[in-house]
Design an enzyme around this catalytic site. Structure first.
Site, PDB file in Angstrom:
ATOM      1  CG  ASP A 124       1.080  -6.073  -8.051  1.00 26.49           C
ATOM      2  OD1 ASP A 124       1.500  -5.577  -7.725  1.00 26.49           O
ATOM      3  OD2 ASP A 124       1.954  -7.350  -8.475  1.00 26.49           O
ATOM      4  CE1 TYR A 183      -6.079 -11.061  -3.116  1.00 30.34           C
ATOM      5  CE2 TYR A 183      -5.572 -13.201  -1.067  1.00 30.34           C
ATOM      6  CZ  TYR A 183      -5.339 -11.795  -1.251  1.00 30.34           C
ATOM      7  OH  TYR A 183      -4.931 -10.852  -1.373  1.00 30.34           O
TER       8      TYR A 183
END
Length: 353
Positions: A124, A183
C-alpha cells in the site's frame, strides 16, 4: 554458458525465502498460469505463457487472456515507500511498479505491455520493502545481467533499488508461486521521536506493555479465518480469508518495538489491522484474550469496536517473500545472477615519495 545452482544459500530447505530467511510449511496455492518450456531454446527460461487474471488498476473489470513467448527474469527490489502510492501501477501519483516499468522500458527498449511485470506483494501507499520480488519477460536472452542491473539502478530514483537480477524457471511466478511472506512493523515507543526513525516507525508516546502484546500475538498463530482483520481490497474482490500465521514475535530494541509476523499470505491491510489491535492491547485498554473473540466473529465491524483505523503505513516493511526451492533454481545455460558491480582499484597510479 555457466551451469548454476540455486539463488538461495539454503537450497536444501524445502522452501526458501527470496530475501534470506528459511521457511516453514505453507498452504499450497493454485497455479495461475499454464507454462510450456520450448525445447528448441538454448536457455530453458524461454517459455510460452498463457496468463489469466484481472485487468489491474487501470481497468479492474477487464479479464486479461494472453499468450507470451519470452525469457523470464526475477528481480529482488527494495524501496522507501514514503513518496509513492504503493506498488500497483498508476501514473499519478506515481507507484513503484510505474517507476520500475519506465526504467525497464528504457533499459530493454520494450513497451510496457511486453514486459508483463508482476510483483509478489501489492504494498500500500507509504509501505516500505526490503525484499519485494517481481518478474518480467523479454523476447531475447542476456549473456550477462550485470549491465542491465547497472542500467536499471542508474535510471531509478535513489529510493528504489534492484538488489538482484536472475533468470527464472518457466514455472516461477512472483505473486502466485509465493508460499509465504514476512512483514515487520516498527513502533517508536518514547516521549520524543527519533528524527532518523520518523519515516520508518510509528511514534507512540503511551508506554506499551510488550508482555501483554506478546500474549495477544500468540493468539494469531495458526490457521484462522481473518475476515475480521481484512479490509475490502481494491481489485481482488473477496480473497480467501483463511491464512496461516507461522510466527508473530514482539521484539524489544531499546525504544523501538518491532512486530515481526510471518505467514502463508495476508489480506489487504491485515498486518496493519493486527498491529492496531496490538497497540490498544499494549496500552492496556483491552485484554489480550480479545483476539480469539474477534477472530471467531469473522466480522470487520467487531474489530472496529476496539480500534477505529489500521496502524499507519510508514511503520510497515515487507522483509521477504518465500518460495519453494525448485522455483528459485536457475535454469541451465543462463547468465549468472547479478548482485551488482563492485568497483576496485587494482593498481595505485599516484606515485609515493
Amino acid at each position: 554458458m555457466e551451469n548454476l545452482n540455486s539463488l538461495s544459500p539454503i537450497q536444501n530447505e524445502r522452501m526458501t525465502c527470496y530475501g534470506g530467511v528459511a521457511a516453514a510449511a505453507a498452504l499450497p496455492s493454485p497455479p495461475p498460469t499454464t507454462l510450456t518450456t520450448l525445447p528448441s531454446s538454448p536457455c530453458n527460461t524461454f517459455v510460452r505463457v498463457r496468463e489469466v487474471g484481472s485487468g489491474g488498476a487501470e481497468d479492474p473489470n477487464t479479464v486479461v487472456k494472453q499468450s507470451v513467448d519470452g525469457f523470464k527474469w526475477r528481480l529482488l527490489v527494495s524501496y522507501d515507500g514514503t513518496h509513492f502510492k504503493g506498488w500497483q501501477f498508476q501514473q499519478t501519483p506515481p507507484t513503484i511498479q510505474c517507476i520500475l516499468e519506465k526504467a525497464l522500458t528504457r533499459a530493454t527498449k520494450l513497451e510496457r505491455k511486453d514486459l508483463h511485470l508482476v510483483g509478489a506483494s501489492r504494498t500500500d501507499g507509504g509501505v516500505h520493502a526490503w525484499g519485494q520480488v517481481a518478474h518480467f519477460i523479454t523476447p531475447f536472452n542476456y549473456d550477462s545481467l550485470d549491465s542491465i542491473h547497472a542500467a536499471l539502478n542508474g535510471l531509478l530514483p535513489p529510493d528504489i533499488r534492484v538488489r538482484e537480477i536472475s533468470a527464472a524457471v518457466p514455472e516461477f511466478h512472483a505473486r502466485f508461486s509465493a508460499k509465504g511472506k514476512i512483514y515487520h512493523y516498527k513502533i517508536y515507543n518514547d516521549a520524543i521521536m527519533d528524527p532518523f526513525q520518523r519515516l520508518y516507525a510509528y511514534h507512540v508516546t503511551h508506554k506499551l506493555n510488550a508482555a501483554v502484546m506478546r500474549e495477544a500475538a500468540n493468539h494469531f498463530i495458526g490457521t484462522h479465518d481473518f475476515s475480521a482483520f481484512g479490509n475490502s481490497s481494491r481489485n481482488d474482490g473477496m480473497p480467501n480469508p483463511v491464512k496461516t500465521i507461522f510466527r508473530f514475535d514482539i521484539v524489544n530494541m531499546g525504544a523501538l518495538l518491532q512486530l515481526e509476523v510471518e505467514g502463508s499470505g495476508f489480506m489487504y491491510r491485515q498486518v496493519r489491522n493486527m498491529a492496531a489491535l496490538l497497540l490498544q492491547i499494549g496500552k492496556e485498554a483491552i485484554p489480550p484474550d480479545i483476539v480469539p473473540k474477534i477472530l471467531a466473529s469473522r466480522d470487520r465491524k467487531e474489530l472496529a469496536k476496539y480500534t477505529s483505523a489500521a496502524a499507519p503505513p510508514h511503520g510497515l516493511c515487507l522483509v521477504a517473500v518465500k518460495y519453494n526451492a525448485e522455483h528459485l533454481q536457475l535454469p541451465l545455460g543462463c547468465p549468472t545472477t547479478s548482485l551488482g558491480r563492485h568497483h576496485i582499484v587494482s593498481k595505485c597510479k599516484v606515485p609515493f615519495y
